[in-house]
Design a protein around this motif. Structure first.
Motif, PDB file in Angstrom:
ATOM      1  N   ARG A 104      -4.707  10.690  -8.686  1.00 11.36           N
ATOM      2  CA  ARG A 104      -4.450  12.110  -8.927  1.00 11.36           C
ATOM      3  C   ARG A 104      -5.703  12.706  -9.563  1.00 11.36           C
ATOM      4  O   ARG A 104      -6.374  12.064 -10.366  1.00 11.36           O
ATOM      5  CB  ARG A 104      -3.273  12.329  -9.898  1.00 11.36           C
ATOM      6  N   CYS A 130      -6.156  19.087 -11.742  1.00  9.17           N
ATOM      7  CA  CYS A 130      -5.083  19.799 -11.034  1.00  9.17           C
ATOM      8  C   CYS A 130      -3.963  18.869 -10.550  1.00  9.17           C
ATOM      9  O   CYS A 130      -2.968  19.345 -10.023  1.00  9.17           O
ATOM     10  CB  CYS A 130      -5.639  20.610  -9.869  1.00  9.17           C
ATOM     11  N   CYS A 185      -3.694  16.983  -7.995  1.00 11.71           N
ATOM     12  CA  CYS A 185      -3.435  16.851  -6.552  1.00 11.71           C
ATOM     13  C   CYS A 185      -3.677  15.399  -6.126  1.00 11.71           C
ATOM     14  O   CYS A 185      -4.404  14.658  -6.786  1.00 11.71           O
ATOM     15  CB  CYS A 185      -4.315  17.805  -5.757  1.00 11.71           C
ATOM     16  N   GLU A 190      -4.261  15.416  -0.397  1.00 13.01           N
ATOM     17  CA  GLU A 190      -4.159  16.876  -0.478  1.00 13.01           C
ATOM     18  C   GLU A 190      -5.510  17.559  -0.717  1.00 13.01           C
ATOM     19  O   GLU A 190      -5.574  18.775  -0.829  1.00 13.01           O
ATOM     20  CB  GLU A 190      -3.200  17.273  -1.610  1.00 13.01           C
ATOM     21  N   CYS A 191      -6.570  16.780  -0.836  1.00 12.99           N
ATOM     22  CA  CYS A 191      -7.879  17.371  -1.095  1.00 12.99           C
ATOM     23  C   CYS A 191      -8.896  16.829  -0.086  1.00 12.99           C
ATOM     24  O   CYS A 191      -8.599  15.927   0.680  1.00 12.99           O
ATOM     25  CB  CYS A 191      -8.332  17.095  -2.533  1.00 12.99           C
ATOM     26  N   CYS A 214     -10.781  16.050  -7.974  1.00  9.47           N
ATOM     27  CA  CYS A 214     -10.843  16.381  -6.543  1.00  9.47           C
ATOM     28  C   CYS A 214     -12.146  17.139  -6.319  1.00  9.47           C
ATOM     29  O   CYS A 214     -12.762  17.650  -7.256  1.00  9.47           O
ATOM     30  CB  CYS A 214      -9.634  17.187  -6.111  1.00  9.47           C
TER      31      CYS A 214
END
Length: 159
Positions: A129, A133, A135, A139-140, A154
């Motif tokens: 993660r 943030c 994410c 997701e990045c 990220c």
């Protein structure tokens, strides 16, 4: 008889080795050609006539980058499966219904066992993660450095 032909005779051969139209010596088992009878003799010690298969993934010798040790002895696995064996795996990698190799940690699928091996060096099983943030990696667009070290943010937060 020369020493090479004498060795062939002692090992059960009943005639001279086959010679191709181009003058090369031909292996009777696999049809591979050699410039000298000595080279043919060296090859024949290890020739399996193309019957060798990896004990786990069943690939042929011509489809892998070498043979390695496995639970059934030396040279029983391809180099990729042997590497998995040396790192503690007790069997072949899982293969999906579509014939792809599956990562046990994150379930991502790969076309070759080599691609799976390359992925596993960096697989975090989906637990990474972003430190800011939160994410997920999926997701990045990548990981970047942050105040807590490399690959802790990220790419969006890192820039």
């Amino acid at each position: 008889l020369c020493s090479a032909c004498s060795s062939r005779y002692k090992n059960g051969s009943t005639g001279p080795p086959e010679i191709s139209e181009s003058g090369k010596f031909v292996c009777e088992a696999c049809q591979r050609q050699f410039d000298s009878i000595g080279a043919l003799g060296g090859h024949k010690r290890f020739c399996d006539a193309g019957t060798w298969r990896c004990g786990w993934c069943a690939c042929k010798h011509s489809e892998c980058s070498g043979k390695g040790p496995g639970p059934d002895g030396p040279k029983t696995l391809c180099s990729a499966c042997s590497s998995r064996y040396k790192n503690g795996s007790t069997g072949p990698p899982e293969i999906s219904e579509s014939g792809k190799f599956v990562c046990e940690a994150c379930q991502r699928q790969f076309d070759s066992i080599g691609a799976l091996g390359g992925h596993k060096r960096f697989c975090d099983a989906g637990t990474w993660r972003c430190g800011w943030c939160a994410c997920k990696h999926s997701e990045c667009s990548g990981k970047g450095p942050g105040p807590d070290g490399p690959k802790t943010l990220c790419s969006a937060c890192s820039s």
